[in-house]
Scaffold this motif. Sequence first.
Motif, short mmCIF file in Angstrom:
data_model
loop_
_atom_site.label_atom_id
_atom_site.label_comp_id
_atom_site.label_asym_id
_atom_site.label_seq_id
_atom_site.Cartn_x
_atom_site.Cartn_y
_atom_site.Cartn_z
N GLU A 192 0.57 -0.79 0.09
CA GLU A 192 0.20 -0.31 0.19
C GLU A 192 0.83 1.35 -0.12
O GLU A 192 1.85 1.67 0.88
N GLY A 233 -13.29 2.09 12.19
CA GLY A 233 -11.99 1.19 11.44
C GLY A 233 -10.55 1.66 12.78
O GLY A 233 -11.11 3.19 13.27
N GLY A 234 -10.12 1.15 12.37
CA GLY A 234 -8.82 1.71 13.93
C GLY A 234 -7.70 2.57 13.44
O GLY A 234 -7.42 2.60 11.72
N LYS A 275 -8.03 2.27 -1.48
CA LYS A 275 -8.04 2.16 -0.38
C LYS A 275 -9.02 3.19 0.23
O LYS A 275 -8.54 4.47 -0.14
#
Length: 467
Positions: free
Chosen positions: A147, A283-284, A250
């Motif tokens: 990523e 999300g984290g 993403k």
Amino acid sequence: MIGHLRFLMETIRPELQQYFIERNVDGRPFDRDTRSLVYQRGKGVLAEKPFGTELDVNAVGYEYLVHSACPADEPDRPHTVRVGGPDCTQPYDMALLNVSAMSFGSLSANAVLAMNGGAALGGFAQDTGEGGLARYHLERGGDLIWELGSGYFGARRPDGGFDAVQFADKASHDAVKCVSVKLSQGAKPGIGGVLPGAKVTPEIAEARGVPVGETVTSPSRHSAFSTPRELVRFVARMRELAGGKPAGFKLCVGTRVDLLAVVKAVLDEGTAPDFIVVDGAEGGTGAAPLEYSDHVGTPLTEGLIAVHNVLVGAGLRDRVRVGAAGKVASGTDIVKRVIQGADYTNAARAMMMATGCIQAQRCHTNHCPVGVATQDPKRARALVVEDKLHRVHRYQRATVAEATRMMASLGARCPSELHPRMLRRRVSPTDTRSYAELYEWLAPGQLLAEPPVSWVEDWERADPDRF
Ligand SMILES: Cc1cc2nc3c(=O)[nH]c(=O)nc-3n(C[C@H](O)[C@H](O)[C@H](O)COP(=O)(O)O)c2cc1C
């Protein structure tokens, strides 16, 4: 030494383990049952519970899956999904549950090694996160999604821009199966990260391609593209530079107008991302301001359904795979997300728990007590790679097996046979509704033929040349 005593205690009495590992979970992101499920599965213990449900099935908001009177046969092997559209020459078969993006930097080297080792054993993928491709990602042979964030770490020019030559070189590594660019993250959409100089050790500097000891800031937006069309072109360029490996992006969904603008750009340009990963507002992160974690971004259910609908409505769903991340921890979570439009799921914090995370929530202080989210070598030693990689492997395998069994119970022979009517939610003390009724689901190509009234305004506002 005291940290290691917990292993001894675990073997002596389960109650002690409960006390030490689970005493503080109330009010933490994952509840006691979820924490225990990940932990037990990691240890290879059947996560079964005696005596029946403890949930209030009459509470408004309670959700349940609808089983078939004649369940399907379970497949011999877990389902995988092929990622890679027509422009891709090296498609990848993605597992139903993978390690979500977490960089070396937010995670310790030992945590990266354990997750990668688990992925290698189980044939699933680990996303590197935006901190670059570190040598720890490559040591154990697990499949990788590489990523890039807005800092382009690992493929970064000295001025902070995207370096295509470095990118092509590293993306050609055999372990890299897909490449991804992150637009936003559920826990902190709209801002970039800061890595304080003190944490930029020589190893971190090497992985990120930045000078040792200097604070690194990721901008809130990308310098390589700023419009939907440029994003689509950038993803296509990443795929080309990566030798035809699947490329995607993403995001945590903001407005669906952005999504519609991207599909318009895709249709104009004639090239599509191979995958889109949707991160939920739930999300984290390693570190984010509370305001952002709690109040910015679309929750996963709505974001995922929006991405799925936009792709279906634009006639693109067949060539773009959809991943989902946001508190996925159990087989139920996987099945629900697939029903809502995902092809596969990623888990970050559940994978951290499989490597020993106890939700101490000290990731940002470098003082993680169990060695998962720290760069302090002494603390990182608490994570024993050879032990924890098996836990990651067993946790993923058991959870996917449970999801596979649940799909069969619902009468589905494969994930594509799941349908929104198989998931229901209690909406009042006397009424439940299926997801087929609760949400709007577009028909293939409907946006192109005649957008439904509820979509017309957004569809018209969407501009492929402006976010
Ligand atoms: C410690 C940590 C580091 C993360 N780093 C990244 C990152 O580098 N890139 C990214 O796209 N997401 C990152 N995330 C977000 C996760 O990949 C994931 O999308 C999100 O946490 C939702 O999954 P979860 O609920 O299973 O944790 C990070 C999350 C955590 C907990």
